[in-house]
Scaffold this motif. Structure first.
Motif, short mmCIF file in Angstrom:
data_model
loop_
_atom_site.label_atom_id
_atom_site.label_comp_id
_atom_site.label_asym_id
_atom_site.label_seq_id
_atom_site.Cartn_x
_atom_site.Cartn_y
_atom_site.Cartn_z
N MET A 59 5.91 2.25 -14.88
CA MET A 59 6.27 2.86 -13.59
C MET A 59 5.05 3.38 -12.85
O MET A 59 5.00 3.35 -11.62
CB MET A 59 7.28 3.99 -13.83
CG MET A 59 8.65 3.51 -14.26
SD MET A 59 9.38 2.34 -13.07
CE MET A 59 9.55 3.40 -11.63
N GLU A 60 4.05 3.86 -13.59
CA GLU A 60 2.83 4.32 -12.94
C GLU A 60 2.12 3.16 -12.26
O GLU A 60 1.58 3.29 -11.16
CB GLU A 60 1.92 5.00 -13.96
CG GLU A 60 0.55 5.41 -13.42
CD GLU A 60 0.62 6.42 -12.28
OE1 GLU A 60 -0.39 6.56 -11.56
OE2 GLU A 60 1.68 7.07 -12.11
N ALA A 61 2.12 1.99 -12.94
CA ALA A 61 1.51 0.81 -12.34
C ALA A 61 2.26 0.40 -11.07
O ALA A 61 1.65 0.00 -10.07
CB ALA A 61 1.51 -0.34 -13.34
N MET A 83 2.41 -0.03 -5.20
CA MET A 83 3.02 0.22 -3.89
C MET A 83 2.08 0.98 -2.97
O MET A 83 2.05 0.74 -1.75
CB MET A 83 4.33 0.99 -4.10
CG MET A 83 5.40 0.14 -4.81
SD MET A 83 6.87 1.06 -5.28
CE MET A 83 7.53 1.46 -3.68
N SER A 84 1.27 1.86 -3.55
CA SER A 84 0.29 2.57 -2.73
C SER A 84 -0.75 1.61 -2.17
O SER A 84 -1.15 1.70 -1.00
CB SER A 84 -0.41 3.65 -3.57
OG SER A 84 0.50 4.64 -3.96
N LEU A 85 -1.17 0.65 -3.01
CA LEU A 85 -2.14 -0.34 -2.55
C LEU A 85 -1.55 -1.23 -1.46
O LEU A 85 -2.25 -1.62 -0.51
CB LEU A 85 -2.62 -1.20 -3.73
CG LEU A 85 -3.57 -0.51 -4.70
CD1 LEU A 85 -3.79 -1.38 -5.93
CD2 LEU A 85 -4.91 -0.20 -4.02
N VAL A 86 -0.27 -1.55 -1.59
CA VAL A 86 0.39 -2.35 -0.56
C VAL A 86 0.38 -1.60 0.77
O VAL A 86 0.09 -2.18 1.84
CB VAL A 86 1.83 -2.70 -0.98
CG1 VAL A 86 2.60 -3.32 0.19
CG2 VAL A 86 1.83 -3.66 -2.16
N GLN A 87 0.67 -0.31 0.73
CA GLN A 87 0.66 0.49 1.95
C GLN A 87 -0.73 0.53 2.58
O GLN A 87 -0.88 0.37 3.80
CB GLN A 87 1.13 1.92 1.64
CG GLN A 87 2.63 2.03 1.35
CD GLN A 87 3.03 3.46 1.05
OE1 GLN A 87 2.71 4.00 -0.02
NE2 GLN A 87 3.72 4.08 1.99
N ILE A 116 -0.84 -11.79 -7.42
CA ILE A 116 0.18 -11.31 -6.47
C ILE A 116 1.19 -12.43 -6.22
O ILE A 116 0.83 -13.59 -6.06
CB ILE A 116 -0.47 -10.91 -5.13
CG1 ILE A 116 -1.32 -9.66 -5.30
CG2 ILE A 116 0.61 -10.66 -4.07
CD1 ILE A 116 -0.53 -8.40 -5.59
N LEU A 117 2.46 -12.08 -6.21
CA LEU A 117 3.51 -13.02 -5.86
C LEU A 117 3.90 -12.78 -4.40
O LEU A 117 4.37 -11.70 -4.05
CB LEU A 117 4.72 -12.83 -6.78
CG LEU A 117 4.45 -13.00 -8.28
CD1 LEU A 117 5.74 -12.81 -9.07
CD2 LEU A 117 3.84 -14.36 -8.58
N ILE A 133 4.44 -4.00 7.33
CA ILE A 133 5.09 -3.76 6.04
C ILE A 133 5.50 -2.29 5.99
O ILE A 133 4.64 -1.40 5.99
CB ILE A 133 4.15 -4.10 4.86
CG1 ILE A 133 3.72 -5.56 4.93
CG2 ILE A 133 4.83 -3.80 3.54
CD1 ILE A 133 2.73 -5.95 3.84
N GLU A 134 6.78 -2.04 5.98
CA GLU A 134 7.28 -0.67 6.05
C GLU A 134 8.31 -0.44 4.96
O GLU A 134 8.89 -1.38 4.40
CB GLU A 134 7.93 -0.41 7.41
CG GLU A 134 6.98 -0.62 8.59
CD GLU A 134 7.70 -0.50 9.92
OE1 GLU A 134 8.95 -0.41 9.90
OE2 GLU A 134 7.02 -0.49 10.96
#
Length: 410
Positions: A375-377, A382-386, A146-147, A396-397
């Motif tokens: 794009m699927e990755a 982004m789902s994992l970030v949410q 992760i960056l 984080i919004e």
């Protein structure tokens, strides 16, 4: 967004003359360079040509000991002369690769992800090691990192506390992680015999990084590749930088320096176009040359395992005739490989990987498949970030613009 093919086609037609001029072969200039190369082989030995060109002027290329041992600028791969189908290539390649460990790494990156109010990035590097054993022995792995917000942003020059997203940061981080992975693979498989071969997808002299700031250029690119080259020599594991369809002009520059009167005013011609006039078979290769195109190679030095390494005159290159037409692939490799008599071994391994891969090294293709982030990755990231933000109660919004786009496209 709709795609408008008619508008695109009209745009291409508007630029037809410019495109034609860009790709047209200047056959007269090419022949002049070829004649100059023939004359140089006849008139100079390795030492006299090196002395005439010198080091400080960056003559593009310098001859190696192969120059004095051959009367043509290419070495014929005679085994391919009678080959008439891919099955024959496969059989030859399997014999060459048997019990040889070939290694490749490749990376991919996401970001900076700026759909959220907190910028993030992701780097993924995959490595593959095919030992070419009859029992199918194979190793592989993936490094994912992760960056953080600080890694994908930079501070404003105005000292106002504002940080701006740096769109090139994930690419820099990926390059460094790829280098670290190559070194880990070298150290992991160094005790194998015959020596493993690492095929690196790209050049070993990162001249392309000159467009970056000195800090980024040196820390991420020059030092990274210097460590790779040092690890290669220290552990005796050949590393080759592979560039498909190279358009480099190192040899052309060397010839312009050697025969300035004859070639003055002529356009630069890609080395591959010059050398193609001397090849006959699939797999023919050029002589090996010292890489002296720009000052980048002079700055490549590092301390590895307590020993200092310098590569100013110790990165070599040669061309391999694999694709159809006058395009050739460029191979860059550290000088110790020639000193240890492994140049032919190295080229054979690359030929074999390309043969099995039908035009591109098979081991590199496998690493690319494992590393790619599509794009699927990105969607899953982004789902994992949410989910992470909700679990950790972090602010984080979605930013307003991207949230609006997301709603419109449902």
């Amino acid at each position: 967004m709709p795609f408008y093919p008619n508008a695109v086609l009209k745009g291409l037609q508007d630029h037809a003359d410019e495109i034609r001029a860009f790709v047209d072969d200047d056959t007269e200039a090419v022949e002049k360079y070829r004649n100059a190369l023939r004359d140089a082989i006849e008139e100079y030995d390795e030492g006299s040509l090196q002395a005439d060109l010198g080091l400080e002027r960056y003559p593009g290329a310098l001859p190696t000991l192969e120059w004095s041992n051959h009367d043509t600028p290419t070495i014929s791969f005679d085994e391919a002369a009678e080959w008439d189908n891919h099955e024959v290539v496969n059989e030859w390649a399997k014999g060459v690769l048997e019990d040889v460990t070939s290694i490749a790494t490749d990376g991919s990156e996401l970001g900076p992800i700026d759909e959220f109010t907190v910028p993030l990035g992701l780097v993924q590097v995959a490595w593959n090691a095919n030992h070419h054993h009859k029992d199918g022995d194979y190793d592989q792995g993936v490094r994912t990192r992760i960056l953080s917000p600080n890694a994908v942003t930079e501070e404003s020059d105005k000292e106002d506390g504002v940080r701006y997203t740096d769109g090139r940061a994930p690419g820099h981080e990926r390059y460094r992680d790829e280098g670290k992975t190559v070194i880990e693979c070298i150290e992991k498989f160094a005790d194998r015999n015959p020596p493993p071969v690492v095929i690196y997808d790209g050049p070993l002299v990162p001249t392309f990084a000159n467009r970056y700031s000195p800090e980024v250029r040196d820390d991420y690119y020059r030092r990274t590749m210097s460590r790779v080259l040092a690890a290669s020599e220290h552990h005796g594991v050949p590393v080759v930088g592979y560039t498909a369809g190279s358009s480099q002009t190192n040899i052309a520059k060397m010839l312009r320096r050697t025969y300035s009167d004859r070639l003055k005013g002529e356009p630069f011609v890609a080395d591959a176009r010059i050398l193609d006039g001397f090849t006959d078979h699939w797999g023919d290769r050029s002589l090996a040359f010292v890489h002296r195109q720009y000052g980048t190679v002079d700055a490549m030095e590092i301390t590895y395992r307590g020993k200092e390494y310098e590569f100013a005159t110790d990165v070599l290159f040669g061309y391999l005739d694999i694709p159809e037409g006058d395009v050739m692939d460029c191979l860059e490799f550290p000088g110790w490989i020639q000193r240890e008599g492994l140049v032919d071994y190295l080229f054979d391994i690359v030929r074999a990987e390309i043969g099995i891969g039908r035009g591109y090294p098979e081991i590199v293709q496998q690493a690319d498949t494992n590393a790619v982030l599509d794009m699927e990755a990105k969607r899953r990231f982004m789902s994992l970030v949410q989910e992470f933000a909700e679990e950790e109660d972090l602010p984080i919004e979605w930013n307003a613009k991207d949230l609006s786009k997301k709603r419109r496209r449902r």
